[in-house]
Design a protein around this motif. Structure first.
Motif, short mmCIF file in Angstrom:
data_model
loop_
_atom_site.label_atom_id
_atom_site.label_comp_id
_atom_site.label_asym_id
_atom_site.label_seq_id
_atom_site.Cartn_x
_atom_site.Cartn_y
_atom_site.Cartn_z
N LEU A 174 20.16 -21.28 13.77
CA LEU A 174 20.05 -21.70 15.16
C LEU A 174 20.15 -20.49 16.08
CD1 LEU A 174 20.06 -24.39 16.96
CD2 LEU A 174 22.51 -23.90 17.23
N GLN A 228 15.39 -28.57 17.63
CA GLN A 228 16.22 -27.37 17.52
C GLN A 228 16.25 -26.53 18.80
OE1 GLN A 228 14.95 -23.76 15.67
NE2 GLN A 228 16.62 -23.80 14.18
N TRP A 262 25.33 -26.85 13.47
CA TRP A 262 23.92 -27.18 13.32
C TRP A 262 23.56 -27.42 11.85
CZ3 TRP A 262 19.82 -29.03 15.46
CH2 TRP A 262 18.55 -28.78 14.92
#
Length: 270
Positions: free
Chosen positions: A94, A57, A176
């Motif tokens: 995110l 991430q 994401w």
């Protein structure tokens, strides 16, 4: 009538069609088998991809931010980038930077030009041949979306609540989230078939790579279009050219993967 007889009578009525005939179980459903080992292995594979994404991430967030900043420079877009704050351990949210990019202010004549374009698109879609009718439906849906935006900006342009930076940040976070859910979508739609393990891994890896490459390119184009045309384009970009684009790619890649080597007979694939 005994309880057993009533139960049998109700089961018979349950299988009865509207014309009185019996609805038989389709032979494909009668022969459908789902080995527990395949289901368990698919769940482990989806969990492994989720863990890998959790580790990646920060790298994905940094890569997308750098790519968008580079595209701002390459496209000669004014404004500046405020770096994202470090993630707080939230896998879904995110961390994305803030892109402060001025958007064009539309005059009434500019809004009218957009309205004329909507009318032309609606009429032009009706001239398409029958073979292109699915495309005509998409074009007219786009005309309806953009036409509603034209009406809004004709009457209440100052009250539009969405900013360009929020549009870009929301779009990246949606991409994401789609990456996070992709392994579990494949678990329910692809891993259950007796494909070799390498094919299951390959489909998910290719799909994740596709979304990771597409997202910064997609939202760099959004930045350029919104800077040039103003926020009047935002509803159209959000509904038709936002999350819909990677979802279509995900479905297309799934269809392609279904055409790979035929599934092995049950018992030969994990």
């Amino acid at each position: 009538m005994s309880a057993r007889a009533r139960h049998g009578h109700l089961r018979h009525l349950h299988r009865q069609g509207h014309r009185g005939g019996e609805i038989l179980t389709h032979r494909a459903i009668r022969s459908l088998a789902l080995p527990r080992g395949r289901l368990f292995g698919g769940a482990l594979l989806a969990l492994a991809f989720t863990g890998l994404l959790a580790l990646l991430q920060p790298a994905v967030a940094l890569l997308w931010a750098d790519q968008l900043a580079a595209w701002m420079t390459a496209l000669n877009l004014p404004g500046h980038v405020t770096p994202a704050m470090a993630g707080d351990g939230n896998l879904i949210l995110l961390p994305v930077p803030r892109f402060d990019l001025p958007a064009r202010d539309l005059s009434l004549s500019g809004v009218a030009a957009h309205g004329l374009a909507v009318v032309a698109l609606w009429v032009g879609a009706g001239w398409l041949p029958d073979a292109a009718k699915p495309g005509a439906f998409v074009l007219r849906f786009g005309a309806l979306v953009h036409g509603s935006a034209v009406l809004y900006f004709a009457g209440w342009p100052a009250s539009f609540p969405h900013a360009l930076s929020g549009h870009i940040a929301g779009g990246l976070r949606q991409a994401w989230a789609l990456m996070l859910i992709t392994p579990w979508l494949h678990l329910a739609t692809y891993y259950l078939f007796p494909f070799p393990v390498w094919q299951r891994v390959a489909l998910t890896a290719i799909t994740l790579l596709f979304i990771a490459v597409l997202a910064p390119l997609q939202y760099a184009s959004h930045m350029a279009l919104l800077h040039a045309a103003g926020p009047i384009l935002m509803p159209l970009l959000y509904l038709l050219f936002g999350l819909m684009v990677p979802v279509l790619g995900l479905v297309a890649l799934y269809g392609w993967a279904m055409s790979w080597c035929p599934p092995a007979p049950d018992g030969q694939a994990a």
